[in-house]
Design a protein around this motif. Structure first.
Motif, mmCIF file in Angstrom:
data_model
loop_
_atom_site.group_PDB
_atom_site.id
_atom_site.type_symbol
_atom_site.label_atom_id
_atom_site.label_comp_id
_atom_site.label_asym_id
_atom_site.label_seq_id
_atom_site.Cartn_x
_atom_site.Cartn_y
_atom_site.Cartn_z
ATOM 1 N N ASN A 91 -6.281 9.895 -4.648
ATOM 2 C CA ASN A 91 -7.417 9.086 -5.071
ATOM 3 C C ASN A 91 -7.347 7.743 -4.341
ATOM 4 O OD1 ASN A 91 -8.504 10.938 -7.040
ATOM 5 N ND2 ASN A 91 -6.747 10.410 -8.328
ATOM 6 N N PRO A 92 -7.801 7.707 -3.085
ATOM 7 C CA PRO A 92 -7.667 6.480 -2.300
ATOM 8 C C PRO A 92 -8.543 5.352 -2.830
ATOM 9 C CG PRO A 92 -8.989 8.106 -1.124
ATOM 10 C CD PRO A 92 -8.446 8.793 -2.327
ATOM 11 N N THR A 93 -8.000 4.154 -2.748
ATOM 12 C CA THR A 93 -8.726 2.935 -3.100
ATOM 13 C C THR A 93 -8.503 1.932 -1.975
ATOM 14 O OG1 THR A 93 -6.902 1.795 -4.216
ATOM 15 C CG2 THR A 93 -8.175 3.390 -5.521
ATOM 16 N N PRO A 94 -9.257 0.842 -1.942
ATOM 17 C CA PRO A 94 -9.005 -0.185 -0.915
ATOM 18 C C PRO A 94 -7.618 -0.802 -1.013
ATOM 19 C CG PRO A 94 -11.185 -0.459 -1.878
ATOM 20 C CD PRO A 94 -10.480 0.573 -2.712
ATOM 21 N N ILE A 95 -6.957 -0.615 -2.155
ATOM 22 C CA ILE A 95 -5.627 -1.202 -2.339
ATOM 23 C C ILE A 95 -4.531 -0.230 -1.921
ATOM 24 C CG2 ILE A 95 -3.986 -2.095 -4.034
ATOM 25 C CD1 ILE A 95 -6.370 -3.166 -5.617
ATOM 26 N N ASN A 96 -4.554 1.001 -2.474
ATOM 27 C CA ASN A 96 -3.425 1.898 -2.208
ATOM 28 C C ASN A 96 -3.454 2.525 -0.815
ATOM 29 O OD1 ASN A 96 -5.312 3.973 -2.419
ATOM 30 N ND2 ASN A 96 -4.607 4.660 -4.442
ATOM 31 N N THR A 97 -4.551 2.378 -0.080
ATOM 32 C CA THR A 97 -4.595 2.885 1.295
ATOM 33 C C THR A 97 -4.612 1.757 2.324
ATOM 34 O OG1 THR A 97 -7.021 3.008 1.247
ATOM 35 C CG2 THR A 97 -5.786 4.987 0.609
ATOM 36 N N VAL A 100 -1.255 -2.464 6.875
ATOM 37 C CA VAL A 100 -1.370 -3.589 7.803
ATOM 38 C C VAL A 100 -0.127 -3.635 8.687
ATOM 39 C CG1 VAL A 100 -1.668 -6.072 8.039
ATOM 40 C CG2 VAL A 100 -2.750 -4.870 6.131
ATOM 41 N N PRO A 101 -0.262 -3.353 9.993
ATOM 42 C CA PRO A 101 0.890 -3.474 10.895
ATOM 43 C C PRO A 101 1.312 -4.937 11.041
ATOM 44 C CG PRO A 101 -0.882 -2.150 11.850
ATOM 45 C CD PRO A 101 -1.457 -2.847 10.655
ATOM 46 N N VAL A 167 4.320 -1.048 2.919
ATOM 47 C CA VAL A 167 4.240 0.331 3.403
ATOM 48 C C VAL A 167 5.301 0.564 4.480
ATOM 49 C CG1 VAL A 167 2.790 2.040 4.577
ATOM 50 C CG2 VAL A 167 1.777 0.486 2.884
ATOM 51 N N PHE A 168 6.090 1.625 4.311
ATOM 52 C CA PHE A 168 7.051 2.067 5.316
ATOM 53 C C PHE A 168 6.519 3.352 5.958
ATOM 54 C CE2 PHE A 168 9.684 -1.083 3.758
ATOM 55 C CZ PHE A 168 10.989 -1.048 4.232
ATOM 56 N N VAL A 169 6.848 3.556 7.238
ATOM 57 C CA VAL A 169 6.523 4.823 7.884
ATOM 58 C C VAL A 169 7.827 5.522 8.250
ATOM 59 C CG1 VAL A 169 6.224 3.697 10.148
ATOM 60 C CG2 VAL A 169 5.309 5.992 9.764
ATOM 61 N N PHE A 170 7.941 6.787 7.865
ATOM 62 C CA PHE A 170 9.113 7.614 8.140
ATOM 63 C C PHE A 170 8.680 8.692 9.125
ATOM 64 C CE2 PHE A 170 9.435 5.800 3.940
ATOM 65 C CZ PHE A 170 10.720 5.280 3.920
ATOM 66 N N VAL A 225 -0.625 5.565 13.151
ATOM 67 C CA VAL A 225 -0.737 5.600 11.692
ATOM 68 C C VAL A 225 -2.064 5.011 11.226
ATOM 69 C CG1 VAL A 225 0.217 4.659 9.556
ATOM 70 C CG2 VAL A 225 1.755 5.593 11.301
ATOM 71 N N VAL A 226 -2.442 3.884 11.819
ATOM 72 C CA VAL A 226 -3.618 3.156 11.335
ATOM 73 C C VAL A 226 -4.916 3.717 11.911
ATOM 74 C CG1 VAL A 226 -4.771 0.904 11.321
ATOM 75 C CG2 VAL A 226 -2.303 1.055 10.956
ATOM 76 N N GLY A 227 -4.910 4.130 13.187
ATOM 77 C CA GLY A 227 -6.161 4.530 13.827
ATOM 78 C C GLY A 227 -6.156 5.871 14.504
ATOM 79 N N GLY A 228 -5.091 6.679 14.315
ATOM 80 C CA GLY A 228 -5.028 7.999 14.940
ATOM 81 C C GLY A 228 -5.963 8.991 14.270
ATOM 82 N N PRO A 229 -6.038 10.206 14.826
ATOM 83 C CA PRO A 229 -6.954 11.218 14.275
ATOM 84 C C PRO A 229 -6.726 11.493 12.792
ATOM 85 C CG PRO A 229 -6.105 11.920 16.400
ATOM 86 C CD PRO A 229 -5.341 10.690 16.032
ATOM 87 N N GLY A 230 -5.473 11.495 12.360
ATOM 88 C CA GLY A 230 -5.195 11.795 10.955
ATOM 89 C C GLY A 230 -5.690 10.748 9.992
#
Length: 256
Positions: A91-97, A100-101, A167-170, A225-230
């Motif tokens: 359930n995405p929101t402007p907060i949980n998604t 910011v790099p 936010v961490f990326v693994f 992560v921020v702007g890729g296809p996914g």
């Protein structure tokens, strides 16, 4: 998926009893790049002999052989922190998604990528949606499904912290198209989530054909992560399968 290359950048020991499936799994891990060859790796002839002996032991014993002893690996321990669980952000929101790099990046493999080589990257992002700041003393660690003992990687070290809403990326790099098996249940596993939850990257957490450059890798992984296809699902109202968060499992233990 990406259309072409993008320039980017920065075994467990066998015990007295050996199961054939364990040996086959270790070979598959090495081929996938999730497990490095040990300096004490055995020649193929010895491995075949062990497989034969394991099968004979299972037949003579009337059942399956027991688990291998691994004196180098510590016994299983309880979760290092309490009151924490994990879930995919459905359930995405402007907060949980909000991502910011620059992002804190944790590589979940010990094989060093080779500059100039082409890799695919598999990743998830995890948001700290608790009211708690974690540090190295909490002993948080991560590994990929199928990695054996000794392949658990600390998330924080030294003075590092994981602050609320951060936010961490693994991630890990691979030569395979999508190396996680089984596809529907394998992913990133965290030692502080109890009961066990696997963060499955899914199609959004996969990016193809990266020419690895350690100097530029952190910036380009942020861009993926921020702007890729996914990530397009976040802007189009579609699911982004790579988005996860840790949340309190008991609001009386960790306040929001």
């Amino acid at each position: 998926m990406s259309a072409g290359p993008m320039v980017v950048g920065g075994a467990p020991g066998l015990g007295a009893v050996v199961r054939p499936l364990d040996l086959l799994r270790q070979d598959r891990e090495r081929a996938r790049g999730l497990m490095l060859d040990s300096p004490h790796s055995q020649p193929l002839r010895e491995r075949i002999a062990q497989l034969r002996q394991a099968r004979l032991s299972a037949i003579r014993g009337g059942g399956r052989p027991g688990p291998p002893a691994d004196p180098a690996s510590p016994p299983p321990s309880a979760s290092p922190v309490s009151g924490v669980t994990m879930e995919r952000i459905t359930n995405p929101t402007p907060i949980n998604t909000r991502i910011v790099p620059p992002l804190s990046q944790v590589r979940v493999q010990d094989r060093e990528p080779i500059p100039g080589q082409s890799y695919n990257v598999v990743f998830v992002t995890v948001r700290n949606s608790t009211g708690r700041t974690f540090d190295a003393r909490d002993g948080l660690a991560v590994q990929v499904t199928g990695q054996g003992p000794g392949h658990s990687y600390p998330i924080l070290s030294g003075a590092d912290t994981w602050d609320p809403r951060e936010v961490f990326v693994f991630y890990f790099l691979t030569k395979e198209y999508y190396p996680l098996e089984p596809v529907q249940s394998a992913g990133f596993e965290f030692n502080f989530v109890n009961p066990r939850v696997v963060a499955i990257p899914g199609p959004s957490g996969f990016f193809q054909r990266i020419l690895y450059d350690p100097e530029t890798f952190p910036r380009v992984l942020d861009a993926v992560v921020v702007g890729g296809p996914g990530s397009k699902g976040r802007h189009l109202g579609l699911p982004d399968t790579s988005l996860w968060e840790i949340i309190p499992s008991n609001l009386n233990v960790i306040p929001l």
